[in-house]
Scaffold this active site. Sequence first.
Site, PDB file in Angstrom:
ATOM      1  N   LYS A   1       0.844  -1.206   0.000  1.00 23.97           N
ATOM      2  CA  LYS A   1       0.000   0.000   0.000  1.00 23.97           C
ATOM      3  C   LYS A   1       0.877   1.252   0.000  1.00 23.97           C
ATOM      4  O   LYS A   1       0.635   2.205  -0.745  1.00 23.97           O
ATOM      5  CB  LYS A   1      -0.926   0.014   1.227  1.00 23.97           C
TER       6      LYS A   1
ATOM      7  N   GLN B   1      -4.886  -1.215   9.730  1.00 24.11           N
ATOM      8  CA  GLN B   1      -4.819  -2.554   9.126  1.00 24.11           C
ATOM      9  C   GLN B   1      -5.470  -3.587  10.052  1.00 24.11           C
ATOM     10  O   GLN B   1      -5.134  -3.684  11.233  1.00 24.11           O
ATOM     11  CB  GLN B   1      -3.343  -2.921   8.873  1.00 24.11           C
TER      12      GLN B   1
ATOM     13  N   ASP C   1     -11.261   3.099   4.205  1.00 23.31           N
ATOM     14  CA  ASP C   1     -11.701   1.706   4.122  1.00 23.31           C
ATOM     15  C   ASP C   1     -13.231   1.623   4.061  1.00 23.31           C
ATOM     16  O   ASP C   1     -13.784   0.574   3.719  1.00 23.31           O
ATOM     17  CB  ASP C   1     -11.208   0.924   5.357  1.00 23.31           C
TER      18      ASP C   1
END
Length: 300
Positions: A54, A98, A121
């Site tokens: 990422k 994460q 997200d």
Amino acid sequence: MTATLIDGKAFAAKVRAQVAAHVTTLKDKHGITPGLAVVLVGEDPASQVYVRSKGKMTVEVGMNSYEHKLDADTSEADLLAVVEKLNNDPDVHGILVQLPLPKHLDSDLVINSIDPAKDVDGFHISNVGLLGTGQKSMVPCTPLGSLMMLRDHHGSLSGLNAVVLGRSNIVGKPMAQLLLNESCTVTIAHSRTRDLADVVRRADIVVAAVGRPQMVPGDWIKPGATVIDVGINRIDAPENGPGKTRLVGDVDFDSCVEVAGAITPVPGGVGPMTIACLLANTVTACCRANGLDEPEGLTA
Ligand code: NAP
């Protein structure tokens, strides 16, 4: 029939190029560089790989990447303090914590502490509610990438029968909401669904997100249907040598490709779209934060 392959790798490269072009415009015209902060707690090897890639792709499209690596035994208070600092940092437009988090941390609490406007997200309950009511939101990356590929292949999705296999908060449910917003007739199937094969056979669009290797055989697929395989499963591959493994999806590709009209491969289908959509969401968040027009085609 042999299905058309939907090339997620090529599509993701196109999305990243669009993102990079918008980043250039934001820098040149407005003096703004979008920034994405990723918070990793602990040393889960798979998460470390995801976070590294990422960060690399964030920099490749010209954005600022901020990585916060915290020890596995970080307290909830300390993690919340990091998120709060990022919420208040004007250089950070997107925040991603994460998952999975170590067991002593409450994921829901942590995710819901992220500023919804920076929740790239799309997991914050505010964004879930906005998506569910058809309002502008941050959309979870994997379903967003799947939707982009479906739109590209079909144009209008209106009136199509869609079956989403799986009802997780990160894939199945938001995917179903997105398809409903596109005026599909949506069925969400799960482990308690009866006559699953018959349910899937009615679908013009099948999105498989069950986490079970090659579970959907070709004879469940309506001829000509579009199959989006979200699954990423590692299985033994002795044919490639002793101890070797390979990645497969949740559908049995070899039999489905003979029946479907279009299908995403694994690897090279939905997977690459997920990070591309994370970058797209960061640009979208940056534009919204600065009162600028959002880039077209990069959100739902
Ligand atoms: P998850 O949270 O484990 O959810 C799986 C869902 O599948 C559940 O709703 C479960 O039903 C359902 N299910 C399990 N077995 C079933 C069966 N035999 N018949 C029908 N439904 C069944 O998984 P997830 O996080 O959504 O992920 C799904 C897959 O997508 C995994 O392979 C994962 O690795 C992959 N994934 C890929 C990406 C990407 O970037 N491409 C991103 C995220 C996830 P119940 O609710 O009834 O238990």
